[in-house]
Design a protein around this motif. Sequence first.
Motif, PDB file in Angstrom:
ATOM      1  N   TYR A 186      -2.512   3.848   4.925  1.00 30.36           N
ATOM      2  CA  TYR A 186      -2.674   2.435   5.260  1.00 30.36           C
ATOM      3  C   TYR A 186      -1.362   1.653   5.181  1.00 30.36           C
ATOM      4  CZ  TYR A 186      -7.464   3.909   4.475  1.00 30.36           C
ATOM      5  OH  TYR A 186      -8.652   4.587   4.527  1.00 30.36           O
ATOM      6  N   ALA A 236      -7.529  -2.879   6.154  1.00 29.66           N
ATOM      7  CA  ALA A 236      -6.398  -2.784   5.234  1.00 29.66           C
ATOM      8  C   ALA A 236      -5.233  -3.643   5.709  1.00 29.66           C
ATOM      9  CB  ALA A 236      -5.956  -1.332   5.088  1.00 29.66           C
ATOM     10  N   GLN A 279      -7.829   0.434  -4.631  1.00 26.15           N
ATOM     11  CA  GLN A 279      -7.145   1.094  -5.729  1.00 26.15           C
ATOM     12  C   GLN A 279      -6.006   0.247  -6.285  1.00 26.15           C
ATOM     13  OE1 GLN A 279      -7.151   4.820  -3.149  1.00 26.15           O
ATOM     14  NE2 GLN A 279      -6.668   5.677  -5.143  1.00 26.15           N
ATOM     15  N   ARG A 284     -11.874  -6.875   0.878  1.00 19.31           N
ATOM     16  CA  ARG A 284     -11.992  -5.681   0.040  1.00 19.31           C
ATOM     17  C   ARG A 284     -13.434  -5.184   0.008  1.00 19.31           C
ATOM     18  NH1 ARG A 284     -11.082  -6.480  -5.083  1.00 19.31           N
ATOM     19  NH2 ARG A 284     -10.067  -4.496  -5.622  1.00 19.31           N
ATOM     20  N   PHE A 340     -13.993  -3.436   3.220  1.00 19.08           N
ATOM     21  CA  PHE A 340     -13.311  -2.147   3.190  1.00 19.08           C
ATOM     22  C   PHE A 340     -14.164  -1.115   2.456  1.00 19.08           C
ATOM     23  CE2 PHE A 340     -10.434   0.991   1.428  1.00 19.08           C
ATOM     24  CZ  PHE A 340      -9.525   1.240   2.451  1.00 19.08           C
ATOM     25  N   GLU A 384     -12.845   5.520   9.379  1.00 17.78           N
ATOM     26  CA  GLU A 384     -11.442   5.352   9.017  1.00 17.78           C
ATOM     27  C   GLU A 384     -10.781   4.278   9.880  1.00 17.78           C
ATOM     28  OE1 GLU A 384      -8.070   6.179   6.678  1.00 17.78           O
ATOM     29  OE2 GLU A 384     -10.224   6.440   6.444  1.00 17.78           O
ATOM     30  N   GLN A 434      -2.501   2.937  -2.799  1.00 19.08           N
ATOM     31  CA  GLN A 434      -2.585   3.251  -1.383  1.00 19.08           C
ATOM     32  C   GLN A 434      -3.778   2.665  -0.635  1.00 19.08           C
ATOM     33  OE1 GLN A 434      -3.421   7.371  -0.362  1.00 19.08           O
ATOM     34  NE2 GLN A 434      -4.105   7.764  -2.434  1.00 19.08           N
ATOM     35  N   THR A 435      -4.701   2.005  -1.311  1.00 15.75           N
ATOM     36  CA  THR A 435      -5.770   1.282  -0.622  1.00 15.75           C
ATOM     37  C   THR A 435      -5.921  -0.091  -1.260  1.00 15.75           C
ATOM     38  OG1 THR A 435      -7.697   1.819  -2.001  1.00 15.75           O
ATOM     39  CG2 THR A 435      -7.012   3.496  -0.390  1.00 15.75           C
ATOM     40  N   LEU A 470       0.815  -1.213   0.000  1.00 19.32           N
ATOM     41  CA  LEU A 470       0.000   0.000   0.000  1.00 19.32           C
ATOM     42  C   LEU A 470       0.851   1.266   0.000  1.00 19.32           C
ATOM     43  CD1 LEU A 470      -2.657  -1.264   2.547  1.00 19.32           C
ATOM     44  CD2 LEU A 470      -2.819  -1.230   0.050  1.00 19.32           C
ATOM     45  N   THR A 497       1.715   6.456   3.215  1.00 16.76           N
ATOM     46  CA  THR A 497       0.280   6.509   2.918  1.00 16.76           C
ATOM     47  C   THR A 497      -0.512   6.180   4.183  1.00 16.76           C
ATOM     48  OG1 THR A 497       0.137   4.172   2.316  1.00 16.76           O
ATOM     49  CG2 THR A 497       0.764   5.714   0.568  1.00 16.76           C
ATOM     50  N   ARG A 557     -11.486   0.984   8.310  1.00 21.06           N
ATOM     51  CA  ARG A 557     -10.724   0.792   7.075  1.00 21.06           C
ATOM     52  C   ARG A 557      -9.266   0.452   7.374  1.00 21.06           C
ATOM     53  NH1 ARG A 557     -14.660   4.457   4.650  1.00 21.06           N
ATOM     54  NH2 ARG A 557     -13.636   6.313   5.493  1.00 21.06           N
ATOM     55  N   LYS A 558      -8.672   1.088   8.381  1.00 20.09           N
ATOM     56  CA  LYS A 558      -7.276   0.782   8.709  1.00 20.09           C
ATOM     57  C   LYS A 558      -7.118  -0.651   9.198  1.00 20.09           C
ATOM     58  CE  LYS A 558      -5.366   5.370   9.516  1.00 20.09           C
ATOM     59  NZ  LYS A 558      -4.615   6.255  10.426  1.00 20.09           N
TER      60      LYS A 558
END
Length: 526
Positions: free
Chosen positions: A341, A479, A437, A463, A466, A472, A433-434, A335, A339, A475-476
């Motif tokens: 994550y 990730a 992506q 995913r 996520f 957030e 970075q995610t 990632l 960034t 998500r962390k």
Amino acid sequence: MHRRSLLAATPLLAAPALLPGLARAQSGPARAATLRVVPETLTTILDPHFTTSFTTRDFAYLVYDTLLAVNDRWEPTPQMAERWETSADGMEWRFILREGLAFHDGTPVTAEDCAASLRRWAQRDALGSVMLRAAETLDAPDQRTLRLRLKQPFGLVLQALAKPGAMVPMIMPKRLAETPASRPVTEPIGSGPYRFVAGEYRPGDRIVLVRNEAYRPRPEPSVWASGGKRPTFERVELIAMPDVSSQVSALSTGEVDYLERLPADVLPILERNRAVRVQVVSPFGYQGVLRFNHLLPPFDDVRVRRAVMTAVDQMDHLPGVAGRPEYMRECRSMLGCGTPYETTAGMPLKPDLEGARRMLREAGTDLSRPVVIIHPADAPGIAALGLVTQDLLTKLGFNVDLQSMDLNTFFGRRARPEGWNLFHTTATVPDMQTPLQNSYMEAAGAPNGFAGWPKDEEVQAGRAAFAAASTEAERKTLAESIHRRAAEQGFYMPLGQFTAASAWRAELAEVPTGPAMFLWNIRRAR
């Protein structure tokens, strides 16, 4: 990796670099009104939805436009859209287009064009595909309104539509967007600041664009891909010039204006030239990627993939693509480093060549079978990585077949599952970075996944979670879990993180910075 240093090539650099194509162009439009750019490589794929190629993306930014864009704080902002609205529960989004937008063929831009374009883009983009699966409908209730209704939560709608890296959700006419996603669009028509000139296109040699007089820039200042993109030159020429010494000479004599990406060994020559400016325009830089073909032996075995990952010393790979210590950093995060994550969960944390050999023996690996590396020899920023891996695999006992080709052939070869075992590439860190992506963390397998085709239900479920996460903190946590699983399953090996310098004529002012090569708003100061 073993590039001849150009520091000793002053006789060569003193010679004119003017190529026949450039000589013919001298009789065209006034030189001052033409911006001549040498990309790292010149794409022959002109469809922004078809490839992750940097040069396709950079070309597309001139021809096409996007509904939204991000600024240098990663904030999604309106671009073709005038504004957006969302329901209280976040399950319906409406994007209202600016008035007066038109494609290069003279037809007005409508919400139907946008819906068709986004449906096509989402079939090939990792983040877009997750958004499309979460959508109930993506339609146009009227000419200026694009509507997205979700059937399940997706917390990254704005980030998906504003993503600055390949594949960028560019908007094209509906008639072109209805081309099957498996076949590239060959008629580049967008609504961006420059128009493609089909009559002057020479595949693999030159792409010519002219100012779109009908373009309506936004009133805000331009920041990265957002704001007012002003076509300040009458004409932009993207020129193929594979030889680095010719690039340096052509820039020094003023025959070209801008070089996208240069090896570090030529930078001292240009830094001593007062007529030239050298600068890193993308501070986030790139991630080197070693990608396995999960469908074919020997890398269909996770134990073999992990063995190679364990053997990798990033400091062997980085000098060939970065050159200068200040341009490189070790980074074992898929990632990216720096960034939100960033994590090394699941990754081997240091190189261990003997440990890797032991892992191969324990796996019973057949080392006599040829391992094919597809190698784009005309892309120095990728080719150097392949040479180091060839040496590493040989030390591990593999029978290595390094097959050299041009970059466009490389893209075609890697899209087919047969005939290769490894490839290398570089990706901009913002694109990685995610877990959504990062195309290389997509785990759908063949035939719908990204080249390499890892298949893992745990990663896919992570995913999806996520995408649906509302905070957030969630998500962390997700990730890190996704990264651990993808690393343990050997999706790919990061080869470190690096930046690269661009160079341009010193009379150019207001050269944009950002995660791609943006060529609007540039002007000649004298």
